[in-house]
Design a protein around this motif. Structure first.
Motif, PDB file in Angstrom:
ATOM      1  N   ASN A 167     -15.568 -76.943  -2.920  1.00  0.00           N
ATOM      2  CA  ASN A 167     -16.004 -75.670  -3.483  1.00  0.00           C
ATOM      3  C   ASN A 167     -17.497 -75.831  -3.803  1.00  0.00           C
ATOM      4  OD1 ASN A 167     -13.372 -74.461  -3.491  1.00  0.00           O
ATOM      5  ND2 ASN A 167     -12.860 -75.820  -5.174  1.00  0.00           N
ATOM      6  N   VAL A 168     -18.323 -75.053  -3.150  1.00  0.00           N
ATOM      7  CA  VAL A 168     -19.771 -75.259  -3.200  1.00  0.00           C
ATOM      8  C   VAL A 168     -20.484 -74.173  -3.999  1.00  0.00           C
ATOM      9  CG1 VAL A 168     -19.778 -76.489  -0.996  1.00  0.00           C
ATOM     10  CG2 VAL A 168     -20.100 -73.996  -1.027  1.00  0.00           C
ATOM     11  N   LEU A 169     -21.734 -74.442  -4.344  1.00  0.00           N
ATOM     12  CA  LEU A 169     -22.594 -73.465  -4.999  1.00  0.00           C
ATOM     13  C   LEU A 169     -23.387 -72.752  -3.910  1.00  0.00           C
ATOM     14  CD1 LEU A 169     -23.601 -72.293  -7.693  1.00  0.00           C
ATOM     15  CD2 LEU A 169     -25.382 -74.061  -7.704  1.00  0.00           C
ATOM     16  N   LEU A 170     -23.083 -71.491  -3.711  1.00  0.00           N
ATOM     17  CA  LEU A 170     -23.718 -70.670  -2.676  1.00  0.00           C
ATOM     18  C   LEU A 170     -24.848 -69.878  -3.314  1.00  0.00           C
ATOM     19  CD1 LEU A 170     -23.648 -69.424   0.231  1.00  0.00           C
ATOM     20  CD2 LEU A 170     -21.960 -67.794  -0.661  1.00  0.00           C
ATOM     21  N   TYR A 171     -25.998 -69.840  -2.644  1.00  0.00           N
ATOM     22  CA  TYR A 171     -27.144 -69.159  -3.261  1.00  0.00           C
ATOM     23  C   TYR A 171     -28.010 -68.451  -2.221  1.00  0.00           C
ATOM     24  CZ  TYR A 171     -29.680 -73.339  -1.680  1.00  0.00           C
ATOM     25  OH  TYR A 171     -30.224 -74.351  -0.912  1.00  0.00           O
ATOM     26  N   ALA A 185     -26.652 -72.669 -13.199  1.00  0.00           N
ATOM     27  CA  ALA A 185     -27.129 -71.382 -12.684  1.00  0.00           C
ATOM     28  C   ALA A 185     -26.056 -70.302 -12.789  1.00  0.00           C
ATOM     29  CB  ALA A 185     -27.594 -71.536 -11.239  1.00  0.00           C
ATOM     30  N   LEU A 186     -24.789 -70.687 -12.710  1.00  0.00           N
ATOM     31  CA  LEU A 186     -23.709 -69.702 -12.804  1.00  0.00           C
ATOM     32  C   LEU A 186     -23.530 -69.171 -14.222  1.00  0.00           C
ATOM     33  CD1 LEU A 186     -20.850 -71.214 -10.588  1.00  0.00           C
ATOM     34  CD2 LEU A 186     -22.471 -69.408  -9.987  1.00  0.00           C
ATOM     35  N   TYR A 187     -24.131 -69.848 -15.183  1.00  0.00           N
ATOM     36  CA  TYR A 187     -23.990 -69.450 -16.590  1.00  0.00           C
ATOM     37  C   TYR A 187     -25.321 -68.999 -17.190  1.00  0.00           C
ATOM     38  CZ  TYR A 187     -19.891 -72.313 -15.578  1.00  0.00           C
ATOM     39  OH  TYR A 187     -18.776 -72.851 -14.986  1.00  0.00           O
ATOM     40  N   ASP A 188     -26.326 -68.812 -16.343  1.00  0.00           N
ATOM     41  CA  ASP A 188     -27.674 -68.457 -16.789  1.00  0.00           C
ATOM     42  C   ASP A 188     -27.815 -66.943 -16.907  1.00  0.00           C
ATOM     43  OD1 ASP A 188     -30.429 -68.063 -17.132  1.00  0.00           O
ATOM     44  OD2 ASP A 188     -30.909 -69.863 -15.967  1.00  0.00           O
ATOM     45  N   SER A 189     -28.172 -66.463 -18.087  1.00  0.00           N
ATOM     46  CA  SER A 189     -28.244 -65.025 -18.343  1.00  0.00           C
ATOM     47  C   SER A 189     -29.293 -64.317 -17.494  1.00  0.00           C
ATOM     48  CB  SER A 189     -28.541 -64.775 -19.833  1.00  0.00           C
ATOM     49  OG  SER A 189     -29.783 -65.364 -20.206  1.00  0.00           O
ATOM     50  N   THR A 196     -21.038 -64.317  -8.753  1.00  0.00           N
ATOM     51  CA  THR A 196     -19.658 -64.105  -8.324  1.00  0.00           C
ATOM     52  C   THR A 196     -18.924 -65.446  -8.264  1.00  0.00           C
ATOM     53  OG1 THR A 196     -18.212 -63.123  -6.638  1.00  0.00           O
ATOM     54  CG2 THR A 196     -20.197 -64.230  -5.847  1.00  0.00           C
ATOM     55  N   VAL A 197     -17.675 -65.456  -8.719  1.00  0.00           N
ATOM     56  CA  VAL A 197     -16.836 -66.654  -8.673  1.00  0.00           C
ATOM     57  C   VAL A 197     -15.427 -66.233  -8.278  1.00  0.00           C
ATOM     58  CG1 VAL A 197     -18.202 -67.863 -10.431  1.00  0.00           C
ATOM     59  CG2 VAL A 197     -16.182 -66.543 -11.114  1.00  0.00           C
ATOM     60  N   PRO A 198     -14.587 -67.175  -7.843  1.00  0.00           N
ATOM     61  CA  PRO A 198     -13.223 -66.830  -7.438  1.00  0.00           C
ATOM     62  C   PRO A 198     -12.387 -66.292  -8.595  1.00  0.00           C
ATOM     63  CG  PRO A 198     -13.836 -68.990  -6.616  1.00  0.00           C
ATOM     64  CD  PRO A 198     -14.890 -68.603  -7.594  1.00  0.00           C
ATOM     65  N   ASN A 199     -11.501 -65.373  -8.269  1.00  0.00           N
ATOM     66  CA  ASN A 199     -10.558 -64.834  -9.246  1.00  0.00           C
ATOM     67  C   ASN A 199      -9.310 -65.710  -9.219  1.00  0.00           C
ATOM     68  OD1 ASN A 199      -9.243 -63.230 -11.081  1.00  0.00           O
ATOM     69  ND2 ASN A 199      -8.776 -61.599  -9.633  1.00  0.00           N
ATOM     70  N   ASN A 200      -9.403 -66.857  -9.893  1.00  0.00           N
ATOM     71  CA  ASN A 200      -8.345 -67.859  -9.793  1.00  0.00           C
ATOM     72  C   ASN A 200      -8.341 -68.718 -11.049  1.00  0.00           C
ATOM     73  OD1 ASN A 200      -6.687 -70.060  -9.045  1.00  0.00           O
ATOM     74  ND2 ASN A 200      -7.294 -69.879  -6.904  1.00  0.00           N
ATOM     75  N   PRO A 201      -7.208 -68.898 -11.703  1.00  0.00           N
ATOM     76  CA  PRO A 201      -7.171 -69.719 -12.920  1.00  0.00           C
ATOM     77  C   PRO A 201      -7.712 -71.124 -12.732  1.00  0.00           C
ATOM     78  CG  PRO A 201      -5.123 -68.497 -12.680  1.00  0.00           C
ATOM     79  CD  PRO A 201      -5.891 -68.296 -11.409  1.00  0.00           C
ATOM     80  N   ILE A 202      -7.632 -71.656 -11.518  1.00  0.00           N
ATOM     81  CA  ILE A 202      -8.117 -73.012 -11.290  1.00  0.00           C
ATOM     82  C   ILE A 202      -9.629 -73.091 -11.480  1.00  0.00           C
ATOM     83  CG2 ILE A 202      -8.676 -73.059  -8.823  1.00  0.00           C
ATOM     84  CD1 ILE A 202      -6.300 -75.511 -10.620  1.00  0.00           C
ATOM     85  N   GLN A 240     -18.254 -66.454 -21.954  1.00  0.00           N
ATOM     86  CA  GLN A 240     -19.693 -66.193 -22.061  1.00  0.00           C
ATOM     87  C   GLN A 240     -20.270 -65.788 -20.711  1.00  0.00           C
ATOM     88  OE1 GLN A 240     -21.570 -69.667 -23.839  1.00  0.00           O
ATOM     89  NE2 GLN A 240     -19.915 -69.847 -25.352  1.00  0.00           N
ATOM     90  N   GLN A 241     -19.659 -66.318 -19.642  1.00  0.00           N
ATOM     91  CA  GLN A 241     -20.126 -65.995 -18.298  1.00  0.00           C
ATOM     92  C   GLN A 241     -19.735 -64.582 -17.877  1.00  0.00           C
ATOM     93  OE1 GLN A 241     -17.888 -67.528 -14.919  1.00  0.00           O
ATOM     94  NE2 GLN A 241     -19.754 -68.464 -14.090  1.00  0.00           N
ATOM     95  N   ARG A 242     -18.684 -64.050 -18.465  1.00  0.00           N
ATOM     96  CA  ARG A 242     -18.112 -62.772 -18.024  1.00  0.00           C
ATOM     97  C   ARG A 242     -19.150 -61.663 -17.845  1.00  0.00           C
ATOM     98  NH1 ARG A 242     -16.804 -59.153 -15.748  1.00  0.00           N
ATOM     99  NH2 ARG A 242     -14.928 -57.860 -15.810  1.00  0.00           N
ATOM    100  N   PRO A 243     -20.103 -61.454 -18.768  1.00  0.00           N
ATOM    101  CA  PRO A 243     -21.082 -60.376 -18.574  1.00  0.00           C
ATOM    102  C   PRO A 243     -22.023 -60.597 -17.387  1.00  0.00           C
ATOM    103  CG  PRO A 243     -20.974 -61.043 -20.877  1.00  0.00           C
ATOM    104  CD  PRO A 243     -20.238 -62.080 -20.098  1.00  0.00           C
ATOM    105  N   LEU A 244     -22.083 -61.813 -16.881  1.00  0.00           N
ATOM    106  CA  LEU A 244     -22.972 -62.121 -15.762  1.00  0.00           C
ATOM    107  C   LEU A 244     -22.324 -61.807 -14.418  1.00  0.00           C
ATOM    108  CD1 LEU A 244     -24.227 -65.662 -16.896  1.00  0.00           C
ATOM    109  CD2 LEU A 244     -24.917 -63.408 -17.736  1.00  0.00           C
TER     110      LEU A 244
END
Length: 400
Positions: A167-171, A185-189, A196-202, A240-244
């Motif tokens: 599972n990679v970081l796509l940019y 970067a995925l958590y940066d406001s 975007t991230v997968p809709n998956n509990p894992i 915290q990431q949700r609004p991003l």
């Protein structure tokens, strides 16, 4: 074929179902030097695998991801062995577990299970030990795939590894002229509404992996084995990431569209999305950040009540060879476990070995934490880790 391939990857992205084998709650997960986890013995552990392969029974019934039994490698197998392959395609890991219930019910021989299903099948008694000595190319597998914790328990092999993917970081290269080096970067406001991230509990494991490397005080040693405080920290980070988040993607095609339309600039992905976007001249790239990454790996597992075990072992031998591994890797867009498949890949499609990281050094593989089912037992003498049912409930609270 493009639409077909799209559906193949989308199947893997399906959110895992709510049902789990209850016995898993009692299982541990600490790695041992033998390659498997230190766990209680599965119900089929005492079943002795064959020491030789007999004459084929004439057919082989498989439960597989679509794209795993293509005619390019199935027809030659049938011609050489006389084993007629009958494939039942499954759309999710949960469906595979259901179909393999009662050891395949005397109908199905094998299943191409992913790491999030393996332990359910093993501890459900639906698959049995296999003899890796009957698979000549097993010796050519990368060391990480000879006895991984998702298919090897206390040194007993319950399947033969097949293919894998990180599972990679796509940019977006327009936004990131230099590759980002951290999952931060995925958590940066500053990227609010462009993530975007997968809709998956894992996905909770991805947050835990980041925290494992950046907040050592939490004491996380395995992103799938989280006690309450560790779990809460990962869940809070994702809240915290949700609004991003622009969109939690369910399908690979959704993420591809988001990047194609420039709706997002960064996200969690598979190499498939990267390759598809680059093939369409969308300026993107991917990377494995400094914290490492999670990933998935598939295993052919043998049903406890397999009616055609000799054909199954002939399939094990065939599907593990370098050429067939290369064929499947290129068709599906994943990475073979046989280290000798690299040159075969480049012969079939120039540059594909590097494209799918088949020539990556061991240090690359070691950065990847492969999917496994979260269990209640932490594997360290404590039973205070959060089982997968808790992950599912938490994910609903995260995504709303």
């Amino acid at each position: 074929m493009g639409d077909r391939l799209r559906r193949l990857r989308e199947a893997r992205g399906a959110v895992l179902g709510l049902s789990l084998v209850l016995l898993l709650a009692a299982c541990g997960g600490t790695s041992t030097s033998s390659g498997g986890p230190a766990q209680s013995q599965p119900p089929t552990a005492s079943m002795k695998p064959p020491t030789s392969i007999g004459a084929g029974e004439g057919q082989l019934n498989l439960i597989a991801w679509e794209g795993y039994t293509e005619k390019d490698w199935v027809q030659p197998f049938q011609q050489q062995t006389g084993c007629q392959v009958n494939a039942k395609y499954a759309g999710s890991s949960d469906e595979m577990v259901t179909l393999m219930g009662n050891g395949g019910g005397g109908q199905y021989d094998m299943v191409s299970a992913s790491g999030d299903a393996d332990l359910r099948l093993i501890y459900g008694g639906d698959v049995k030990p296999v003899n890796v000595d009957l698979v000549p190319d097993w010796k050519n597998f990368g060391s990480q795939f000879k006895g991984p914790s998702f298919n090897t328990i206390n040194g007993i092999h319950y399947g033969i590894s097949l293919q894998w993917g990180p599972n990679v970081l796509l940019y977006s290269k327009a936004q990131f002229p230099t590759a980002p080096t951290s999952w931060k970067a995925l958590y940066d406001s500053k990227y609010k509404g462009q993530v975007t991230v997968p809709n998956n509990p894992i996905q909770i494991a991805d947050a835990a992996l980041y925290l494992m490397k950046t907040q050592s005080s939490l004491g996380i040693t395995d992103p799938y084995e989280l006690n309450q405080s560790q779990f809460d920290a990962a869940v809070n980070l994702l809240k915290q990431q949700r609004p991003l988040i622009k969109k939690y993607w369910d399908l690979a095609s959704q993420e591809i569209s988001l990047f194609t339309n420039h709706d997002v600039v960064i996200g969690a992905a598979w190499p498939y999305q990267t390759n598809t976007l680059q093939g369409a001249n969308v300026p993107v790239a991917d990377t494995i950040p400094s914290e490492g990454a999670t990933g998935w790996a598939d295993t052919w597992m043998l049903g406890t009540k397999a009616p055609h075990p000799n054909c199954a072992y002939l399939w094990y031998k065939w599907i593990s060879t370098p050429h067939v591994q290369a064929q499947q890797a290129i068709f599906f867009g994943e990475t073979p476990v046989n280290t000798k498949a690299c040159s075969e890949m480049d012969t079939l499609q120039a540059g594909s070995c590097a494209q799918y990281h088949a020539d990556a050094p061991a240090s690359y593989f070691n950065t990847i934490k492969f999917w496994k089912t979260p269990l209640g037992d932490c594997g360290n003498g404590k039973s205070d880790c959060m089982p997968y049912s808790k992950w599912q409930m938490a994910w609903t609270s995260i995504t709303g």
